[in-house]
Design a protein around this motif. Structure first.
Motif, PDB file in Angstrom:
ATOM      1  N   MET A  45       0.940  -1.251   0.174  1.00  0.00           N
ATOM      2  CA  MET A  45       0.330   0.259   0.457  1.00  0.00           C
ATOM      3  C   MET A  45       0.497   1.271  -0.243  1.00  0.00           C
ATOM      4  O   MET A  45       0.586   2.183  -0.469  1.00  0.00           O
ATOM      5  CB  MET A  45      -1.256   0.268   1.176  1.00  0.00           C
ATOM      6  CG  MET A  45      -1.860  -1.493   1.018  1.00  0.00           C
ATOM      7  SD  MET A  45      -3.021  -0.539  -0.060  1.00  0.00           S
ATOM      8  CE  MET A  45      -3.919  -1.966  -0.577  1.00  0.00           C
TER       9      MET A  45
ATOM     10  N   ALA B 113      -3.978   5.538  -1.821  1.00  0.00           N
ATOM     11  CA  ALA B 113      -3.527   5.105  -0.279  1.00  0.00           C
ATOM     12  C   ALA B 113      -4.111   6.077   0.240  1.00  0.00           C
ATOM     13  O   ALA B 113      -3.092   6.456   0.432  1.00  0.00           O
ATOM     14  CB  ALA B 113      -2.857   4.175  -0.772  1.00  0.00           C
TER      15      ALA B 113
ATOM     16  N   GLU C 125      -6.141   7.012   5.785  1.00  0.00           N
ATOM     17  CA  GLU C 125      -6.461   6.240   7.047  1.00  0.00           C
ATOM     18  C   GLU C 125      -5.786   4.750   6.937  1.00  0.00           C
ATOM     19  O   GLU C 125      -5.737   4.186   7.401  1.00  0.00           O
ATOM     20  CB  GLU C 125      -8.141   6.290   6.264  1.00  0.00           C
ATOM     21  CG  GLU C 125      -8.245   7.586   6.727  1.00  0.00           C
ATOM     22  CD  GLU C 125      -8.557   8.345   5.448  1.00  0.00           C
ATOM     23  OE1 GLU C 125      -8.363   8.097   4.729  1.00  0.00           O
ATOM     24  OE2 GLU C 125      -8.089   9.610   6.404  1.00  0.00           O
ATOM     25  N   LEU C 126      -5.801   4.331   5.708  1.00  0.00           N
ATOM     26  CA  LEU C 126      -5.391   3.016   5.196  1.00  0.00           C
ATOM     27  C   LEU C 126      -4.142   2.947   6.041  1.00  0.00           C
ATOM     28  O   LEU C 126      -3.545   1.850   5.926  1.00  0.00           O
ATOM     29  CB  LEU C 126      -5.393   2.749   3.922  1.00  0.00           C
ATOM     30  CG  LEU C 126      -4.700   1.452   3.555  1.00  0.00           C
ATOM     31  CD1 LEU C 126      -5.536   0.074   3.882  1.00  0.00           C
ATOM     32  CD2 LEU C 126      -5.050   1.063   1.352  1.00  0.00           C
TER      33      LEU C 126
ATOM     34  N   GLU D  31      -2.457   4.409   8.413  1.00  0.00           N
ATOM     35  CA  GLU D  31      -2.402   4.876   9.268  1.00  0.00           C
ATOM     36  C   GLU D  31      -2.494   3.632  10.038  1.00  0.00           C
ATOM     37  O   GLU D  31      -2.494   3.174  10.638  1.00  0.00           O
ATOM     38  CB  GLU D  31      -3.477   5.879   9.757  1.00  0.00           C
ATOM     39  CG  GLU D  31      -2.906   6.598  11.505  1.00  0.00           C
ATOM     40  CD  GLU D  31      -3.813   5.245  11.889  1.00  0.00           C
ATOM     41  OE1 GLU D  31      -3.192   5.073  13.913  1.00  0.00           O
ATOM     42  OE2 GLU D  31      -5.100   4.378  12.075  1.00  0.00           O
ATOM     43  N   ARG D  32      -3.585   3.071   9.270  1.00  0.00           N
ATOM     44  CA  ARG D  32      -4.607   1.825  10.208  1.00  0.00           C
ATOM     45  C   ARG D  32      -3.301   0.590   9.850  1.00  0.00           C
ATOM     46  O   ARG D  32      -3.143  -0.152  10.785  1.00  0.00           O
ATOM     47  CB  ARG D  32      -5.663   1.236   9.601  1.00  0.00           C
ATOM     48  CG  ARG D  32      -6.197  -0.544   9.677  1.00  0.00           C
ATOM     49  CD  ARG D  32      -7.751  -0.599   9.425  1.00  0.00           C
ATOM     50  NE  ARG D  32      -7.272  -1.024   8.142  1.00  0.00           N
ATOM     51  CZ  ARG D  32      -8.067  -1.024   6.855  1.00  0.00           C
ATOM     52  NH1 ARG D  32      -9.420   0.160   6.819  1.00  0.00           N
ATOM     53  NH2 ARG D  32      -8.057  -1.221   5.726  1.00  0.00           N
ATOM     54  N   LEU D  33      -2.648   0.413   8.995  1.00  0.00           N
ATOM     55  CA  LEU D  33      -1.666  -0.431   8.495  1.00  0.00           C
ATOM     56  C   LEU D  33      -0.099   0.131   8.701  1.00  0.00           C
ATOM     57  O   LEU D  33       0.137  -0.986   9.766  1.00  0.00           O
ATOM     58  CB  LEU D  33      -0.856  -0.540   6.821  1.00  0.00           C
ATOM     59  CG  LEU D  33      -2.018  -0.675   5.862  1.00  0.00           C
ATOM     60  CD1 LEU D  33      -1.334  -0.359   4.237  1.00  0.00           C
ATOM     61  CD2 LEU D  33      -1.888  -2.553   6.684  1.00  0.00           C
TER      62      LEU D  33
ATOM     63  N   ASP E 225      -0.537  -2.890  12.172  1.00  0.00           N
ATOM     64  CA  ASP E 225      -0.192  -4.403  11.853  1.00  0.00           C
ATOM     65  C   ASP E 225       0.789  -5.295  12.926  1.00  0.00           C
ATOM     66  O   ASP E 225       2.123  -4.160  13.321  1.00  0.00           O
ATOM     67  CB  ASP E 225       0.745  -3.855   9.862  1.00  0.00           C
ATOM     68  CG  ASP E 225       0.152  -5.715   9.926  1.00  0.00           C
ATOM     69  OD1 ASP E 225      -0.783  -5.611   8.627  1.00  0.00           O
ATOM     70  OD2 ASP E 225       1.166  -5.981  10.202  1.00  0.00           O
TER      71      ASP E 225
END
Length: 72
Positions: free
Chosen positions: A1, A7, A10-11, A13-15, A18
């Motif tokens: 990503m 990308a 939000e993605l 930050e979410r990753l 992980d």
């Protein structure tokens, strides 16, 4: 990503949360990662190096890293 220029933040930050340290390190190097999260990754032993290379790292954090390393 991180290689996808479209990308959303939000993605990224979410990753950055992980379970895989490798994924978190990749996200730490992404300029879209919010500064607050980048600073959190700076405090994690598994991601400190990547976070220190983060392009969004604030100058004050960079100065702190250098000071801690004894660099004037």
């Amino acid at each position: 990503m991180a290689r996808d220029p479209e990308a959303p933040v939000e993605l990224i930050e979410r990753l950055s949360h992980d379970p895989s340290a490798g994924v978190r390190r990749a996200m730490a190097r992404d300029a879209r990662l919010p500064v607050g999260r980048l600073l959190e990754l700076l405090d994690e032993p598994e991601t400190v190096g990547a976070a220190a290379e983060g392009p969004a790292l604030p100058l004050t954090a960079m100065e702190g890293i250098l000071a801690a390393a004894g660099v004037p």
